[in-house]
Enzyme design. Sequence first.
Site, short mmCIF file in Angstrom:
data_model
loop_
_atom_site.label_atom_id
_atom_site.label_comp_id
_atom_site.label_asym_id
_atom_site.label_seq_id
_atom_site.Cartn_x
_atom_site.Cartn_y
_atom_site.Cartn_z
N ALA A 37 0.84 -1.19 0.00
CA ALA A 37 0.00 0.00 0.00
C ALA A 37 0.88 1.25 0.00
O ALA A 37 2.08 1.20 0.28
CB ALA A 37 -0.91 -0.01 1.22
N GLY B 78 -0.33 -5.30 0.78
CA GLY B 78 -1.41 -5.30 -0.19
C GLY B 78 -1.02 -5.95 -1.50
O GLY B 78 -1.88 -6.50 -2.21
N GLU C 63 -1.68 -9.47 -1.00
CA GLU C 63 -3.13 -9.67 -0.94
C GLU C 63 -3.75 -9.67 -2.33
O GLU C 63 -4.68 -10.42 -2.62
CB GLU C 63 -3.76 -8.61 -0.04
CG GLU C 63 -3.44 -8.86 1.44
CD GLU C 63 -3.92 -7.76 2.36
OE1 GLU C 63 -4.58 -8.07 3.36
OE2 GLU C 63 -3.63 -6.58 2.09
N GLU D 97 2.83 -5.61 7.53
CA GLU D 97 2.08 -4.51 8.15
C GLU D 97 2.31 -4.39 9.65
O GLU D 97 2.29 -3.29 10.21
CB GLU D 97 0.57 -4.69 7.88
CG GLU D 97 0.15 -4.54 6.44
CD GLU D 97 0.16 -5.84 5.66
OE1 GLU D 97 -0.44 -5.89 4.58
OE2 GLU D 97 0.79 -6.82 6.14
#
Length: 709
Positions: free
Chosen positions: A68, A107, A110, A130
């Site tokens: 991210a 992310g 993900e 994270e």
Amino acid sequence: MDVAQTTDKVTRELRGAVMLITVDHPPVNALGAEVRRGLLAAIEAADQDPAVHAVLIVGAGSHFIGGADIREFGKTRTPPALPEVCDRIEACRKPVIAAIHGAALGGGLEVALAAHYRLAVDGAKLGLPEVQLGLMPGAGGTQRTPRLIGVVPALDIALTGRHVGAAEALALGLVDRLGESGDTLAEGLAYAQALLASHAAPRRSRDAQGLADVAAVKAALAAARADTAKKSRGLFSPMKIIDAVEAGLDHGFDQGMKTERALFLECIDSPQRAGLIHAFFAEREVSKTPELAAAKPRKIAHVGVVGGGTMGAGIAIAVLDAGLPVTMIERDTPSLERGRQNIEKVYDSLVARGRMTPDAKAATLARWNGSTQYEALASVDLVIEAVFEEMAVKHGVFAELDRVCKPGAVLATNTSYLDIDEIAARTSRPADVIGLHFFSPANVMKLLEVVVPAQVSADVVATAFALAKTLRKTAVRAGVCDGFIGNRILGVYKTAADHLMADGASPYQIDKALRDFGYPMGPYQVSDLAGGDIGWATRKRRAATRDPRARYVQIADRLCERGWFGQKTGRGFYLYPDGARTGTPDPEVETIVDAERARAGIAPRTFTDAEIVRRYLAAMINEGANVLHERIALRPLDIDVTFLYGYGFPRYRGGPMHYADTVGLAKVLADIREFAADDPLFWRPSPLLVDLVERDATFASLNQSFQSK
């Protein structure tokens, strides 16, 4: 005929029956709003286009998707949210393949988990880091990962934040295939064609069976909770990760996703997230100094170390571990042999623990040589002095270095406190003299204070920062004063702790209060670990210049007079029976404390743990402001990094100056003025702190103003 369409950050192109979606957002293809919009639009288009039979997602440049855009955290985020994008990828009616090279982190992983098939090439790094920023996966990482690979490896990845290489990812089941060449696009297209030829259907991670054995998963979650409670004391997000996984087990995938998102948003709102992200960016900003912008580093191919004691040996190990040859100088042959033994002992320990092979140890030690003659340093590019902390001794060493070292060699001192301008002035080449203050053990501790004397050349400063990078250290620029950044501030807040001890708090209560705040150890535990004699020598050195009006607590001196120096003597503030590494409280110390209070005429009073922390941190912040005011540190973030990497300040609080902003500088100043009623000399507010409060400014604003210059 191939049809190409382009958005700013995501391109899509038809390659036969395969829709190629390329994320192109340098430097790491972070999942900013434009990337999320582009991915969503591309998947929608692929699903609706009858010419498309499969979808391949790749990243341009050096990475798949690095994660991210963390600069968006804490701000209003532009839709679509990443969970929506991942859900749409997974729901695609045509097979979606992620071809991974470089980083697929957070992310990015993900997104790959939402794809139906995954390929990785050599050098790929997969992970959910994270937790290192006070966060947790928020787009399916806690739901798809355990279903795909099982709860134990999934929690290991999410709770440690570690990176998984391509081969391990295949073994775990995170990816389905390894690329045989380094050409990610060609490998991905070939995989897509193979899947189409076999009529492979979409295969969704949400349907994988990694949580099928409910009893085993429950047991693993319970074990993870117990282990995390020990390893992640005080941290907010690790337990939330376990909660999200358990929610998915108990209530199914869809509810697990909702729980994950709710917990993720709680983490976003946590002060720990702000503190850890501040620490993340501060570490990257700290190397940006005026000297590095003005000059290039000198070449360092061979390093000399003067002194083979604990510090000298640790420095030599750090240099050897970086692959550089080391020449060590000691005053006589027995001392030189002890220096070599100090080094070899560390490598023997690594071999015994299976972390180094005997051959690797032999190869490393082959880069070491020693001498009792300074002439052996004639060809080194940089020499680091690590001898006794006494100015006359340093003068003698630097006279020899000035005599034998080649022109252009960098002459560095590892002094913790002494005036480097004075050391440099005793040489004929002050432009080549710099401070490199390592922290003990030097081969382990990440912090390196680069102390910049008045006459040093900019390229010498640049060389020091380059050496730090080679040694995998985090370097902080400091000016010359007694103690530089870290030890100068340490001296003040340690004095505040001594005042608290004299006034009624036991050393054991003080240590506990600071551990509960987030420190791994309290100040008196640290004193025992470092050796009480070190602080005692510093206090005696400063005695002649100490302000006679200043309050001086003698409790530590009483212990040192008894030879109680801490762990190495079996007792200090704590008892260490039979060589124990963890101390136990000593009733005799409390008796000495009581006697010193009586001698000083002090009626002891009670302090709460919160009051102890307030005073300790106020002293730290106030002296930090003085260090900034005097330009010993360039920016507040330099102080934060110093204390995060050298003094155990809890990382999730961001460092003392960031912490001060979170408390409110007006509140800190009010505390200092309150404490000044009892001791106006010690509790003098820093002029910078007063100025910032009057202007309603923050330490963060000083960081920003430096960046804009």
